[in-house]
Design a protein around this motif. Structure first.
Motif, mmCIF file in Angstrom:
data_model
loop_
_atom_site.group_PDB
_atom_site.id
_atom_site.type_symbol
_atom_site.label_atom_id
_atom_site.label_comp_id
_atom_site.label_asym_id
_atom_site.label_seq_id
_atom_site.Cartn_x
_atom_site.Cartn_y
_atom_site.Cartn_z
ATOM 1 N N ALA A 169 -7.767 -4.346 10.085
ATOM 2 C CA ALA A 169 -6.495 -4.162 10.800
ATOM 3 C C ALA A 169 -5.643 -5.432 10.721
ATOM 4 O O ALA A 169 -4.420 -5.360 10.540
ATOM 5 C CB ALA A 169 -6.768 -3.782 12.251
ATOM 6 N N LEU A 210 -4.008 -5.669 7.428
ATOM 7 C CA LEU A 210 -2.846 -4.763 7.377
ATOM 8 C C LEU A 210 -1.672 -5.325 8.153
ATOM 9 O O LEU A 210 -0.514 -5.222 7.713
ATOM 10 C CB LEU A 210 -3.248 -3.397 7.957
ATOM 11 C CG LEU A 210 -3.664 -2.293 6.981
ATOM 12 C CD1 LEU A 210 -2.573 -1.970 5.986
ATOM 13 C CD2 LEU A 210 -4.925 -2.632 6.241
ATOM 14 N N PHE A 224 -5.520 6.056 7.425
ATOM 15 C CA PHE A 224 -6.104 5.238 8.496
ATOM 16 C C PHE A 224 -5.924 3.781 8.104
ATOM 17 O O PHE A 224 -6.298 3.383 7.008
ATOM 18 C CB PHE A 224 -7.592 5.545 8.692
ATOM 19 C CG PHE A 224 -8.165 4.781 9.854
ATOM 20 C CD1 PHE A 224 -7.960 5.226 11.158
ATOM 21 C CD2 PHE A 224 -8.862 3.605 9.659
ATOM 22 C CE1 PHE A 224 -8.454 4.501 12.244
ATOM 23 C CE2 PHE A 224 -9.356 2.879 10.733
ATOM 24 C CZ PHE A 224 -9.158 3.328 12.031
ATOM 25 N N HIS A 225 -5.318 3.003 9.018
ATOM 26 C CA HIS A 225 -5.073 1.597 8.701
ATOM 27 C C HIS A 225 -5.602 0.643 9.767
ATOM 28 O O HIS A 225 -5.338 -0.557 9.685
ATOM 29 C CB HIS A 225 -3.574 1.355 8.494
ATOM 30 C CG HIS A 225 -2.980 2.152 7.366
ATOM 31 N ND1 HIS A 225 -3.421 2.024 6.062
ATOM 32 C CD2 HIS A 225 -2.001 3.099 7.334
ATOM 33 C CE1 HIS A 225 -2.724 2.858 5.286
ATOM 34 N NE2 HIS A 225 -1.867 3.517 6.028
ATOM 35 N N GLU A 280 -11.166 7.267 5.712
ATOM 36 C CA GLU A 280 -11.413 7.970 6.985
ATOM 37 C C GLU A 280 -10.854 9.387 6.935
ATOM 38 O O GLU A 280 -11.366 10.285 7.592
ATOM 39 C CB GLU A 280 -10.742 7.224 8.153
ATOM 40 C CG GLU A 280 -11.158 5.781 8.323
ATOM 41 C CD GLU A 280 -12.588 5.642 8.803
ATOM 42 O OE1 GLU A 280 -13.290 4.814 8.226
ATOM 43 O OE2 GLU A 280 -12.977 6.354 9.735
ATOM 44 N N ASP A 301 -3.580 -0.401 0.859
ATOM 45 C CA ASP A 301 -4.657 -0.678 1.811
ATOM 46 C C ASP A 301 -5.967 -0.432 1.065
ATOM 47 O O ASP A 301 -6.374 0.712 0.859
ATOM 48 C CB ASP A 301 -4.525 0.261 3.014
ATOM 49 C CG ASP A 301 -5.679 0.081 4.011
ATOM 50 O OD1 ASP A 301 -6.688 -0.549 3.642
ATOM 51 O OD2 ASP A 301 -5.569 0.586 5.131
ATOM 52 N N VAL A 333 -8.866 -1.746 2.091
ATOM 53 C CA VAL A 333 -9.912 -2.187 3.015
ATOM 54 C C VAL A 333 -11.227 -1.467 2.702
ATOM 55 O O VAL A 333 -12.293 -2.074 2.681
ATOM 56 C CB VAL A 333 -9.463 -1.958 4.479
ATOM 57 C CG1 VAL A 333 -10.628 -2.084 5.447
ATOM 58 C CG2 VAL A 333 -8.351 -2.941 4.842
ATOM 59 N N LYS A 344 -13.815 -5.292 4.868
ATOM 60 C CA LYS A 344 -15.111 -4.626 4.669
ATOM 61 C C LYS A 344 -15.986 -5.343 3.626
ATOM 62 O O LYS A 344 -16.574 -6.366 3.927
ATOM 63 C CB LYS A 344 -14.901 -3.149 4.327
ATOM 64 C CG LYS A 344 -14.335 -2.349 5.518
ATOM 65 C CD LYS A 344 -14.384 -0.869 5.261
ATOM 66 C CE LYS A 344 -13.769 -0.035 6.364
ATOM 67 N NZ LYS A 344 -14.669 0.329 7.427
HETATM 68 N N1 PLP Z 1 -7.823 0.417 6.525
HETATM 69 C C1 PLP Z 1 -8.758 1.265 6.070
HETATM 70 C C2 PLP Z 1 -8.489 2.039 4.817
HETATM 71 C C3 PLP Z 1 -9.973 1.420 6.752
HETATM 72 O O1 PLP Z 1 -10.892 2.264 6.291
HETATM 73 C C4 PLP Z 1 -10.188 0.653 7.933
HETATM 74 C C5 PLP Z 1 -11.434 0.812 8.701
HETATM 75 O O2 PLP Z 1 -12.169 1.751 8.573
HETATM 76 C C6 PLP Z 1 -9.187 -0.215 8.356
HETATM 77 C C7 PLP Z 1 -8.021 -0.329 7.627
HETATM 78 C C8 PLP Z 1 -9.376 -1.049 9.606
HETATM 79 O O3 PLP Z 1 -10.359 -2.004 9.378
HETATM 80 P P1 PLP Z 1 -11.056 -2.734 10.629
HETATM 81 O O4 PLP Z 1 -11.849 -1.696 11.335
HETATM 82 O O5 PLP Z 1 -11.897 -3.811 9.990
HETATM 83 O O6 PLP Z 1 -9.962 -3.299 11.467
#
Ligand code: PLP
Length: 399
Positions: A98, A101, A130-131, A187, A215, A217, A244
Motif C-alpha cells: 500500500a 502505491l 486491489f491496491h 485479489e 501495480d 505488488v 511482497k
Molecule cells: N497491490 C496488490 C496488487 C496487492 O495484491 C496487495 C496486497 O495483497 C497490495 C497492493 C497491498 O499490499 P500490502 O498488503 O503489502 O499493503
C-alpha cells in the motif's frame, strides 16, 4: 490462540505454524503443510532459505536501523540492481504494498504539478482491482465492501471496466494524471486484461501526456516467470509499485519510476522512517542474488507450465468442483464451481495451503523454488480433496 486483545479484523484459519523450510510449514505438534500460498505471494524463496537467513543474521549482528537521515549504501545498491533489471531510473523504498502505491500515486500527481499542470491529479483505475488498505489505495480500487464506514472517499480516482478501452478513452479528461492497474489482477481472482490492452493503454498515455502506473505488488519478482509481469506485454510503465516477493518475507516495498516520471519527487516531498532499513535491504539484496541467477526465471516458467498442465487435468476430471485454471507462472488460480472458501478449507484439511480470491477463485502461489516432486504432491492433494468434495455433491460425482 487468545485473540481477545486483538482488533477483530481477521478471520484466521485454526492452525498455527512454528517453523518452515522451503515449501513446508510445520505446526507446534509437528504436522506438516505444503505451503502453496507463500503468505499471499510473499515468500518467493520459501521458508528459511539459507542465503536469506544468513543475510539477515549477518546484518542483524551489525546494525538494524539508522533512518534516512544517514547514508545507507545497501539501499543505493538494491536500487541500482532494480534499475538495471527494469524500465526504471530511480527507486523509493517503503515497507509495504500500500505504501508503494501511495508513493506511485503521489509521484504521478507531482509529475504534473512540476510540469505546470497541477489540475492533473485524477487517476483511472479498473473494476476488480486491489491496491491496499490505506484510504487512497482503497479509493483507487473502489471496492465498496472495503470502503464502507470510512467516511468521504479520497478524491481523484475514476474507475472503468477492465478491458474496456472505449471507457478508458471516455474517462480521460484535462484532469487526468495517469492510469493505474495490475498487469494481472491478484485479489480480484487472477484476472488478465484482454490481449493487447496494456499496449493500447501505453498508446493512450503517450497521446495524452499521462503516466502509466503498474501495480506489481503481487505479480513482481519472478511470480509470473519474469522479473515483472509487464515484461510479457512488450511495453513499459512510467511508474511501478512493488512489494511482497521483493523482501522474501521481510516487510519491504518499492516505487520504481523513470527519471522523467519521478521529476517531482524532490527533497522533502516524500519520506518514511523505516523505508529502506538495513535489515530490509539485506533481505532485498539477498532475494535478488537468487532470482537474478542465470536461468532462474526460465526454470520458473518451465516448472509452472508443468504445474498448470497438472491443474488443467484436475479441472477436466472434476468439472463439478473446478471450472478453469488461469494465470501465469506461479500466479495461478482455480475457478471453483463450489464455494471457494469450502474448497480452500478442504485443501487445508489435506494439508495443502492455498489462498482464496475474488470471482470464486482459489490462488496457488507456491514459493518460486518449488520442486517437481512438491508440485506432484500438491496435485495429488487437490485431486483427493476434489474427489471428496465431488462425492458430497448431488448427482453423479466425478471420476
Ligand atoms: N497491490 C496488490 C496488487 C496487492 O495484491 C496487495 C496486497 O495483497 C497490495 C497492493 C497491498 O499490499 P500490502 O498488503 O503489502 O499493503
Amino acid at each position: 490462540m487468545d485473540s481477545s486483545a486483538l482488533f477483530q479484523t481477521y478471520s484466521r484459519a485454526p492452525v498455527e505454524f512454528e517453523r518452515g523450510d522451503g515449501c513446508w510449514l510445520q505446526t507446534n505438534e509437528g504436522e506438516r503443510f505444503l505451503d502453496f500460498g507463500s503468505g499471499i505471494a510473499v515468500s518467493c524463496l520459501g521458508h528459511a532459505h539459507p542465503h536469506l537467513v544468513k543475510a539477515i543474521q549477518d546484518q542483524a549482528e551489525k546494525l538494524w536501523h539508522v533512518s534516512n537521515l544517514y547514508e545507507i549504501s545497501s539501499q543505493g545498491r538494491l536500487a541500482q540492481r532494480l534499475v538495471a533489471n527494469s524500465f526504471a531510473d530511480r527507486v523509493f523504498f517503503g515497507n509495504s504494498g500500500a505504501e508503494a502505491l501511495e508513493c506511485a500515486i503521489k509521484t504521478a500527481r507531482r509529475y504534473h504539478y512540476v510540469n505546470g499542470a497541477p489540475e492533473r491529479y485524477r487517476i483511472i483505475t479498473f473494476a476488480g482491482a486491489f491496491h491496499g488498505r490505506t484510504l487512497a489505495t482503497l479509493a483507487a480500487a473502489g471496492q465498496e465492501k472495503y470502503l464502507e464506514g470510512y467516511g468521504p472517499r479520497v478524491d481523484g480516482f475514476d474507475q472503468v471496466e477492465l478491458g474496456d478501452l472505449e471507457a478508458v478513452k471516455a474517462a480521460i479528461t484535462d484532469e487526468t494524471a495517469g492510469i493505474l492497474l495490475e498487469p494481472i489482477q491478484g485479489e480480484g481472482g487472477i484476472v488478465e486484461p484482454p490481449s493487447g490492452f496494456l499496449r493500447e493503454l501505453r498508446k493512450l498515455c503517450d497521446e495524452h501526456g499521462i503516466l502509466l502506473v503498474f501495480d506489481e505488488v503481487q505479480t513482481g519478482f519472478g511470480r509470473t516467470g519474469d522479473m515483472f509481469a509487464y515484461k510479457w506485454s512488450g511495453i513499459e510503465p512510467d511508474i511501478l509499485a512493488a512489494a511482497k516477493g521483493i523482501g522474501g518475507g521481510f516487510p519491504l516495498g518499492a516505487c520504481l519510476a523513470t527519471n522523467e516520471a519521478s521529476a517531482g519527487m524532490t527533497p522533502s516531498t516524500h519520506a518514511t522512517t523505516y523505508g529502506g532499513n538495513l535489515l530490509a535491504m539485506a533481505a532485498g539484496n539477498a532475494v535478488l542474488d537468487i532470482i537474478l541467477q542465470d536461468g532462474f526465471f526460465e526454470d520458473v516458467q518451465r516448472r509452472s507450465l508443468i504445474f498448470k498442465q497438472g491443474l488443467a487435468s484436475v479441472v477436466d476430471r472434476f468439472p463439478d468442483v473446478f471450472s478453469e485454471v488461469r494465470g501465469k507462472g506461479f500466479l495461478l488460480g482455480l475457478k471453483c464451481v463450489l464455494p471457494n472458501m469450502d474448497v480452500n478449507s478442504a485443501l487445508r484439511d489435506a494439508n495443502l495451503l492455498t489462498v482464496p480470491a475474488g470471482d470464486n477463485v482459489i490462488r496457488l502461489l507456491p514459493p518460486l523454488v518449488v520442486s517437481e516432486e512438491e508440485m506432484s504432491q500438491a496435485i495429488e492433494r487437490i485431486e483427493n480433496a476434489a474427489a471428496a468434495l465431488s462425492a458430497t455433491q448431488p448427482g453423479d460425482g466425478a471420476a
